[in-house]
Design a protein around this motif. Structure first.
Motif, short mmCIF file in Angstrom:
data_model
loop_
_atom_site.label_atom_id
_atom_site.label_comp_id
_atom_site.label_asym_id
_atom_site.label_seq_id
_atom_site.Cartn_x
_atom_site.Cartn_y
_atom_site.Cartn_z
N UNK A 10 0.85 -1.19 0.00
CA UNK A 10 0.00 0.00 0.00
C UNK A 10 0.89 1.24 0.00
N UNK A 11 0.78 2.02 -1.04
CA UNK A 11 1.56 3.26 -1.12
C UNK A 11 0.56 4.41 -0.98
N UNK A 12 0.80 5.24 0.03
CA UNK A 12 -0.13 6.36 0.27
C UNK A 12 -0.04 7.37 -0.86
N UNK A 13 -1.13 8.08 -1.07
CA UNK A 13 -1.09 9.16 -2.05
C UNK A 13 -0.63 10.43 -1.35
N UNK A 14 0.06 11.26 -2.07
CA UNK A 14 0.55 12.49 -1.45
C UNK A 14 -0.66 13.36 -1.09
N UNK A 15 -0.53 14.06 0.01
CA UNK A 15 -1.64 14.85 0.55
C UNK A 15 -2.26 15.76 -0.49
N UNK A 16 -1.39 16.40 -1.28
CA UNK A 16 -1.88 17.39 -2.23
C UNK A 16 -2.76 16.79 -3.33
N UNK A 17 -2.61 15.45 -3.53
CA UNK A 17 -3.37 14.85 -4.63
C UNK A 17 -4.71 14.26 -4.20
N UNK A 18 -4.95 14.21 -2.87
CA UNK A 18 -6.18 13.62 -2.40
C UNK A 18 -7.40 14.48 -2.75
#
Lengths: 130, 148
Positions: B133-141
């Protein structure tokens, strides 16, 4: 030995028979030794409670359902495994004893040992001194 | 975006495909003799995204999780390791009827989407499935922007 209907594992209500057309065929290795046949099947994501092994007459059926813990709103970008259902069937020969199949499942690999019927096992015939 | 995964080398993919077609045509679905043959890339990989993460699922049955190496470099997630052949295959005096399961070293590369944050990675292994599981960067959520 006459093959009988031997159910090693029962189908659970939570594990309905999958639509055959939608199920994947698991890869297997099959080897034979003097004692019987060893079958290894890749069933990634399948746990013991989601695996069914059935022997009916001379047919051996393996059915499993993989479960992956992901969010419900997941959007698939790329998929090589298209179905969580695995299904494969084999025809057993008469020299095998389906009543004594041993099955173990570990890390998504099923190992079945199907022993040969006593009569079919190679043996050395003692010559009695006359 | 996911075109960079390596399909495992087969010199004759058409033949393999043809064999599969023939098998499907002439045999009841999913049924084959216990002593007959068949096929693909190891491990098979599925990739999905949710609002918060990128999920890479590698199907690695029979692989010791300690033997799996996961690396992320420049947006490429690599899953490498080795699956040993089973001892039952190596015994003398045995006959092999099917040898479809992959054995040996493997390595597959998945190109992660731009919005994946390689510093937030979590991997788990269960029943022969590796889930990274790779988190998405905050700015892209996705965000709800309220109109003031």
């Amino acid at each position: 030995m006459e093959a009988t209907n031997t159910s090693i594992a029962k189908t659970t209500p939570s594990n309905p028979p999958p639509n055959v057309n939608q199920s994947a065929t698991p890869s297997v290795d099959i080897t034979e030794s003097d004692s019987g046949i060893t079958l290894l099947a890749d069933l990634p994501g399948v746990s013991k409670d989601r695996l069914t092994i059935k022997v009916e007459g001379d047919s051996l059926q393996i059915e499993g359902r993989a479960e992956i813990d992901v969010a419900e709103n997941i959007e698939l970008l790329h998929s090589e495994v298209r179905s969580p259902y695995f299904r494969r069937a084999f025809t057993l020969s008469r020299d095998l004893d389906p009543g004594k199949i041993e099955a173990t499942l570990r890390d998504g690999v099923l190992r079945l040992h199907i022993p040969k019927a006593e009569a079919a096992q190679p043996r050395r015939i003692e010559i009695k001194a006359g | 975006m996911f075109g960079s995964y390596q399909a495992a080398g087969s010199l004759f993919p058409e033949v393999t495909w043809l064999q599969q077609q023939l098998e499907e045509m002439f045999q009841p679905a999913g049924v084959s003799g216990i002593r007959s043959l068949a096929r693909g890339a190891f491990p098979a990989i599925n990739v999905g995204t949710t609002a918060d993460s990128v999920e890479v699922i590698a199907f690695v049955p029979g692989v010791d999780p300690k033997e799996i190496e996961i690396t992320i470099e420049r947006g490429l997630l690599t899953v490498a390791g080795e699956r040993a052949s089973d001892p039952s295959q190596r015994q003398s005096g045995t006959n092999a009827y099917a040898k479809e399961r992959f054995a040996g070293k493997f390595r597959r590369v998945v190109s992660l989407p731009e919005d994946a944050d390689p510093s937030k990675v979590n991997a788990k292994f269960r029943d022969g499935i590796l889930q990274v599981t790779v988190a998405k960067s905050e700015s892209s959520k996705p965000r709800r922007i309220s109109v003031g």
